[in-house]
Design a protein around this motif. Structure first.
Motif, short mmCIF file in Angstrom:
data_model
loop_
_atom_site.label_atom_id
_atom_site.label_comp_id
_atom_site.label_asym_id
_atom_site.label_seq_id
_atom_site.Cartn_x
_atom_site.Cartn_y
_atom_site.Cartn_z
N LEU A 1 0.94 -0.98 0.11
CA LEU A 1 0.01 -0.20 -0.04
C LEU A 1 0.72 1.40 0.02
N SER A 2 0.71 2.30 -0.60
CA SER A 2 1.75 3.47 -1.08
C SER A 2 0.73 4.68 -1.12
N GLY A 3 0.61 5.39 -0.21
CA GLY A 3 0.40 6.90 -0.40
C GLY A 3 0.62 8.07 -1.14
N SER A 4 0.49 8.73 -1.86
CA SER A 4 0.55 9.94 -2.76
C SER A 4 0.31 11.37 -2.24
N LEU A 5 0.75 12.07 -2.04
CA LEU A 5 -0.03 13.62 -2.38
C LEU A 5 1.29 14.43 -3.77
N SER A 6 0.00 15.20 -4.36
CA SER A 6 1.08 16.13 -5.62
C SER A 6 0.43 17.42 -5.67
N ALA A 7 1.44 18.44 -5.94
CA ALA A 7 0.49 19.51 -6.49
C ALA A 7 1.70 20.41 -7.72
N GLY A 8 0.87 20.36 -8.29
CA GLY A 8 1.71 20.82 -9.73
C GLY A 8 0.89 22.36 -9.93
N PRO B 1 1.53 35.33 -22.58
CA PRO B 1 0.73 34.87 -23.65
C PRO B 1 1.09 32.92 -23.18
N PHE B 2 -0.05 33.22 -22.71
CA PHE B 2 -0.37 31.46 -22.08
C PHE B 2 -1.49 31.71 -21.00
N ALA B 3 -1.57 30.12 -20.47
CA ALA B 3 -2.40 29.97 -20.05
C ALA B 3 -2.07 28.94 -19.34
N GLY B 4 -2.80 28.93 -16.97
CA GLY B 4 -1.89 28.75 -16.39
C GLY B 4 -3.10 27.49 -15.99
N VAL B 5 -2.40 26.48 -15.57
CA VAL B 5 -2.92 25.87 -14.19
C VAL B 5 -3.13 25.30 -12.99
N ASN B 6 -3.20 25.52 -11.99
CA ASN B 6 -3.15 24.82 -11.28
C ASN B 6 -3.76 23.29 -10.37
N ALA B 7 -3.09 22.50 -10.12
CA ALA B 7 -3.72 21.31 -9.83
C ALA B 7 -3.91 20.44 -8.53
N TYR B 8 -4.49 20.08 -8.01
CA TYR B 8 -3.47 19.37 -6.57
C TYR B 8 -4.68 17.68 -7.02
N GLU B 9 -3.74 16.68 -5.76
CA GLU B 9 -4.30 15.35 -5.91
C GLU B 9 -3.86 14.59 -5.31
N GLY B 10 -4.86 13.95 -4.13
CA GLY B 10 -4.10 12.40 -3.11
C GLY B 10 -5.04 11.43 -3.39
N GLY B 11 -3.85 10.42 -3.46
CA GLY B 11 -4.33 9.07 -3.63
C GLY B 11 -3.65 7.94 -3.00
N LEU B 12 -4.12 6.57 -3.63
CA LEU B 12 -3.16 5.07 -2.69
C LEU B 12 -3.64 4.52 -4.28
N SER B 13 -2.57 3.77 -3.85
CA SER B 13 -2.31 2.43 -4.45
C SER B 13 -2.48 1.40 -3.99
N TRP B 14 -1.64 0.19 -4.59
CA TRP B 14 -2.66 -1.07 -3.69
C TRP B 14 -1.48 -1.94 -5.06
N SER B 15 -0.48 -2.56 -4.77
CA SER B 15 -0.35 -4.05 -5.92
C SER B 15 0.84 -4.78 -4.69
N ARG B 16 0.05 -5.93 -5.33
CA ARG B 16 0.58 -7.29 -4.85
C ARG B 16 1.19 -8.25 -5.83
N HIS B 17 1.79 -8.33 -5.94
CA HIS B 17 2.81 -9.61 -6.78
C HIS B 17 3.07 -11.27 -6.62
N PHE B 18 2.37 -11.85 -7.04
CA PHE B 18 2.18 -13.29 -7.10
C PHE B 18 3.43 -13.67 -8.02
N HIS B 19 4.30 -14.66 -7.70
CA HIS B 19 4.65 -15.74 -8.87
C HIS B 19 5.14 -17.40 -8.26
N ASP B 20 4.82 -17.73 -9.40
CA ASP B 20 4.06 -19.66 -9.67
C ASP B 20 5.94 -19.92 -10.73
N GLN B 21 5.44 -21.07 -11.01
CA GLN B 21 6.52 -21.75 -11.40
C GLN B 21 6.48 -21.55 -13.66
N THR B 22 5.38 -20.76 -13.51
CA THR B 22 4.68 -20.22 -14.92
C THR B 22 4.92 -19.33 -14.94
#
Length: 841
Positions: free
Chosen positions: A597-604, A622-643
């Motif tokens: 399980l991992s968590g993240s907070l991002s801004a840019g 001569p450009f448009a600007g954007v402000n972005a913010y987010e928070g998230g969770l991710s989970w991963s699990r790896h299993f290994h067999d002989q194949t």
């Protein structure tokens, strides 16, 4: 058997005292090399070292002779053996990555007694360490840095909205073009009112990015977005990418990586190309609507997947009226290495010509005046081409990895579209009397782009953690000539020039990016990007109306006038130049993993350069600007067999984005135009489950996008987007006895659901739901596949709009806004035969 493998991974910078950040691959299945008859007859011995590329799925994707035995037959036998090995893939921060392994094979002849009484020589081709006379059963993985220049360094994750999408077995799901792979990332909807070869309209996280104005597109570092395109600056046509060459793509939803440049407002998408099906490949497809496709590709068996050549030809009569199209593409690339350096050169040529049906009025459909797949204006369509060359050089020295890429693009384009029929040709006082001549807009562009980008990456151990630093640059120049004219329906001749620009556009960007590891479970990734935008615009048709024209010499029907108030002379052009800089901080705090399980907070912050037609002298921003913010969770699990490895991953993100000057579609301009500020708040959830015979992916995104001033919903942007892809694959072993080898079989399904989209004047579109299916059966080097897109033959509206128009379809037209739509494709059937020669064993 003794196995000694030397792993070379770009981020495997193991230093005494540092906690490991990479787990090397482990062999699961090994195959001895058969002693070749030629080498046996000539009594040849020696050691061969093979440099094998191990994919994220543990399969050896490529191999080459790193150290030769001096006997070609021994080298080839070792190469054939290592291609059959299977590994547990290398892991970087718990995630599978591509790596390289050195496997030495020692060939020797063991004699038994005097030659005249000896049995035949016993061949052995066991992989053993150089100089080891006696094989012993052990598995030893030893780090080595000798060949790391050839390994592509995985970009560090910027949080839960950084999607590294490996296409892998999901390639069996029907994909009409390379843009379809974008739907493997959450929240992406593709639409297209422009026809078979028109760039896809992309919706992402509440943005109507149109054809790329809010998303930075690139292919192995080469930016696709076209600055100064008259259909919309940032226009990105990805039809030149052959779908079978797409190995993976990275989609970053939001401006959180300092490498992201111009147009990365909603995010960025980078394609990585490779040919994993080695050998000589040919594929012929035949479908309804008079559709034909021929694909040829070649990559040396056992060679680097990055070295290939591929060519595609396609044509169709299209469903309904005015939807025929033709295109051709050639892509060639070569990757090589010399010592600590690696290089890549590539070239692309693309030609396309097609017609498009455009929009239909809903009231004409219901009244029976038009059928669902009809058109109003048969002159609509596009003719385009793209020619590019690129070269990349990367070098490793000590702890430094330096990479430079340069490319050149030539891009001619002609686009014709009509959204309003006969509505915009108003009678001006100085013009000769005329009626409505037609609103068909004819856009021309000739653009030349030259660009370079590069970076230097290094690492060191501080606080017992590996800390990383990267600095980079981006430089681009665009030389663009464009025009936009209105075409008279009766004659096909231009009667008015809307715009004519000569644009010289420059962009220089610098960035610094750090990965600060405070602990194994805590990292801060990010930095600062600075961009300088320069514009030199010459508007050749700047004067189109005069308040008090000369009564002696009135301007008449001319579009680009040579007089100003009271008839005073002036030239019709108006030059304008401006230069401005923007500084964009970006960062992500990464927590974990804790048991996967991992968590993240991002801004840019991000930026989009404005369209050249909006540039005024010394404009400050001569450009448009954007402000972005987010928070998230991710989970991963790896299993290994002989194949094969089994992987389950889940992600969920909450995000907030604000844009100071958004782009909103205008039917009169036929493109997005500048609007006021907007705000987006939403969530995205995705899952992927991969195993020995399955690959399943699903995502769901909900977003609310509103204008800052009126709080009304941003039109055309979907609230809810759901996408699911699945593939089942494997061998049918019960056919082995009859055919000598088992049959291969694969089944792919893709489903899309889009909720009602807000439209102008408070209305909503219909829902959209489609299902696509593909089935493939193969034996040896032969594959047969049947693809059905829109399996249920649903009659759906791909795009819907609300505005006023007059297509001369009614005797008494009004200028009341009505519903318009573009028709989605009916059930499309495509049968394909593919042949591989020399690449499969």
């Amino acid at each position: 058997m003794r196995i000694s493998a030397f792993v070379g991974c770009a981020l495997f910078s193991t230093v005494v005292g540092a906690e490991p950040i990479l787990v090397p691959p482990e062999p699961v299945t090994t195959v001895k090399a058969a002693y070749p008859a030629e080498g046996l007859a000539r009594r040849k011995e020696g050691t061969v070292t093979i440099l094998a590329t191990v994919g994220r799925d543990g399969v050896v994707k490529a191999g080459e002779v790193a150290e030769s035995s001096g006997e070609p037959s021994l080298d080839q036998a070792a190469l054939q053996a290592v291609l059959q090995w299977r590994f547990k893939p290398a892991l970087q921060e718990g995630k599978p990555i591509e790596s390289q392994v050195r496997v030495p094979f020692h060939f020797h002849l063991m004699e038994h007694g005097p030659a005249e009484h000896a049995p035949p020589p016993m061949p052995t081709g066991s992989p053993t360490p150089t100089g080891s006379p006696t094989p012993t059963p052990t598995n030893e993985i030893v780090p080595s840095f000798e060949s790391t220049a050839r390994t592509k360094r995985e970009a560090l994750s910027r949080g839960a909205s950084d999607y590294h999408v490996d296409v892998e077995k999901l390639s069996v799901v029907p994909h009409q073009n390379a843009a379809d792979y974008l739907k493997l990332a959450p929240g992406i909807l593709l639409s297209n009112e422009g026809g078979e070869g028109h760039a896809e309209q992309v919706f992402l996280r509440g943005f109507d990015a149109r054809e790329g104005q809010d998303i930075e597109f690139s292919v192995d570092g080469v930016v696709v977005n076209e600055s100064g395109n008259p259909h919309g600056s940032g226009y990105s046509d990805t039809h030149f990418i052959i779908p079978e060459l797409v190995e993976s793509l990275r989609v970053v939803e939001g401006p959180f990586d300092p490498r992201q440049g111009n147009y990365a407002v909603a995010g960025s998408a980078e394609y990585h190309l490779a040919l994993n099906e080695r050998g000589l490949n040919s594929k012929f497809s035949l479908g309804n609507w008079g559709s034909y496709r021929l694909l040829l590709s070649y990559g040396a068996p056992g060679g680097d997947p990055g070295t290939f050549a591929a060519a595609e030809l396609f044509q169709t009569e299209g469903f309904g009226q005015n939807r025929d199209g033709r295109r051709g593409t050639v892509i060639a690339q070569y990757e090589g290495h010399s010592g600590a350096s690696a290089y890549r050169v590539g070239a692309t040529a693309y030609l396309a010509s097609f017609h498009t049906a455009g929009v239909l009025r809903d009231d004409d459909l219901h009244a029976g005046r038009k059928a669902f797949f009809d058109t109003y204006d048969p002159l609509q369509g596009e003719d385009s081409a793209r020619y590019s060359i690129a070269g990349e050089l990367s070098t490793r020295a000590d702890r430094f990895h330096i990479k430079n890429l340069a490319y050149f693009v030539a891009r001619p384009l002609r686009l014709r579209e009509n959204f309003t029929g006969f509505l915009l040709d108003t009678q001006e006082p100085q013009q000769s009397p005329h009626g409505q001549r037609g609103d068909l807009l004819d856009l021309h562009m000739m653009a030349w782009t030259i660009a370079a980008r590069g970076a230097a990456h290094t690492s060191a151990v501080v606080l017992n953690q590996v800390q990383e630093l990267e600095v980079g640059y981006f430089a681009r120049g665009d030389f663009v000539a464009t025009s936009a004219q209105r075409i008279e329906a009766a004659t096909g001749h231009p009667y008015h020039t809307d715009s004519q620009l000569e644009s010289h556009l420059g962009n220089i960007g610098l960035y610094g990016d750090v990965n600060l590891r405070f602990a194994r479970w805590l990292s801060l990734r990010g930095g600062l990007r600075g961009d300088l935008f320069a514009y030199d615009i010459n508007d050749l048709c700047a004067v189109q109306s005069v308040d008090h024209p000369s009564p002696v010499n009135p301007p008449g029907n001319a579009s680009c006038l040579e007089q100003q108030a009271k008839g005073a002379h002036r030239e019709p052009n108006q030059p304008a130049t401006t230069v401005s800089a923007v500084y964009l901080p970006r960062g992500s705090l990464i927590l974990g993993p804790f048991g996967g399980l991992s968590g993240s907070l991002s801004a840019g912050q991000g930026a989009r350069s404005i369209d050249p037609q909006y540039v005024s002298q010394d404009a400050k921003t001569p450009f448009a600007g954007v402000n972005a913010y987010e928070g998230g969770l991710s989970w991963s699990r790896h299993f290994h067999d002989q194949t094969a490895p089994i992987e389950l991953s889940l992600r969920s993100v909450l995000f907030y984005t604000h844009v100071d000057h958004d782009l909103i579609f205008s039917e009169t301009a036929g493109r997005n135009v500048l609007a006021n500020g907007t705000t987006r708040l939403g969530s995205a959830t995705s899952a992927r489950f991969r195993g020995p015979f399955w690959d399943l992916a699903a995502n769901l995104t909900y977003v609310r996008a509103t204008f800052d001033d009126t709080k009304l919903l941003v039109p055309y942007v979907p609230d809810l987007v759901v996408r699911a892809d699945g593939a089942l694959f494997g061998e049918l072993p019960w056919w082995r006895a009859r055919l000598g080898q088992p049959l291969r079989a694969a089944l792919g399904v893709g489903a899309t659901y889009v909720g009602p989209r807000p439209l102008p004047y408070g209305s909503r579109s219909d829902t959209l739901a489609t299902v696509d299916v593909n089935a493939t059966v193969g034996w040896r080097g032969l594959d047969f596949s049947l693809s059905l897109q829109n399996l249920l033959d649903t009659r759906y509206r791909l795009g819907e709009f609300n505005y006023a128009s007059d297509f001369h379809s009614q005797p008494f037209p009004t200028q009341v806004p009505v519903r318009h739509f573009t028709a989605g494709a009916p059930r499309t059937v495509l049968f394909s035969i593919a042949l591989n020669y020399g690449g499969r064993r």
